[in-house]
Enzyme design. Sequence first.
Site, PDB file in Angstrom:
ATOM      1  N   GLU A   1      -0.859  -8.859   4.990  1.00 33.43           N
ATOM      2  CA  GLU A   1      -0.782  -9.041   6.441  1.00 33.43           C
ATOM      3  C   GLU A   1      -2.162  -9.087   7.090  1.00 33.43           C
ATOM      4  OE1 GLU A   1      -0.987  -4.549   6.125  1.00 33.43           O
ATOM      5  OE2 GLU A   1      -0.270  -6.237   4.918  1.00 33.43           O
TER       6      GLU A   1
ATOM      7  N   CYS B   1       0.839  -1.202   0.000  1.00 34.45           N
ATOM      8  CA  CYS B   1       0.000   0.000   0.000  1.00 34.45           C
ATOM      9  C   CYS B   1       0.876   1.254   0.000  1.00 34.45           C
ATOM     10  CB  CYS B   1      -0.965  -0.046   1.182  1.00 34.45           C
ATOM     11  SG  CYS B   1      -2.393   1.067   1.000  1.00 34.45           S
TER      12      CYS B   1
ATOM     13  N   HIS C   1      -3.429  -5.724   1.096  1.00 36.09           N
ATOM     14  CA  HIS C   1      -2.695  -5.967   2.338  1.00 36.09           C
ATOM     15  C   HIS C   1      -2.626  -7.462   2.665  1.00 36.09           C
ATOM     16  CE1 HIS C   1      -2.381  -1.808   4.048  1.00 36.09           C
ATOM     17  NE2 HIS C   1      -3.361  -1.591   3.191  1.00 36.09           N
TER      18      HIS C   1
END
Length: 222
Positions: free
Chosen positions: A198, A85, A196
């Site tokens: 994660e 990002c 994302h």
Amino acid sequence: MKTAIIKFPGTTCEFDVLKAIEEAKGEAEVVKYKEFDPDRFNAVILAGGFSFGDYLRAGSVAANSDTMAKVKEMVNSGKKVLGICNGFQILVESNLLEGGLLPNLNMRFISKWIYLKIVKETALTKGLKGKVIKLPIAHAEGRYYHDNPQRASELAVFQYTNNLGEVDEKSNPNGSLLNIAGISNEEGNVIGLMPHPERASFPLISPDGSSDGLMLLRSFLR
């Protein structure tokens, strides 16, 4: 392999990334940008957020820091760098990746889960080409642009798709050229993506219990 997760002022996702790396059985450390020593690490992750408040343009101030000069040295020696990002925006602004990231076509911040197809093997996607995965996005400036569409196609690692892996206009959340969600350099050791991974590494917080992000991070750590 030890990974540095660089913390710039305004970075917000560094501990999310740290937890995900630990879940992937990797070793990582959150490092303040002024304290970054490239000799201590084998890889770097630039996490999401709003580095330096996205002053001027998203990622532009961080891109011109001494820290990124050190990251460039690591890249030149073949070490791996991942930008997520805002980290992707930093990589583009620092010319470690080609193209640009423009405001979303609808001029709104977008936060949702989307489908992606992996279209290229890199340090993040080794052995995963052709897979369709599900990750969340959360950005206002994620519309990928390149003045050469053919070159953009060659750099693309991820494309926004429907759940069947079909690239279509409806599946493009921000107006990115060719539905591109992430790219790499030619060598495949520098990768940037707007979604994302994660946040998709823990089944408990995934809408369908999947952990596709963990699969990507494990590939990066290998």
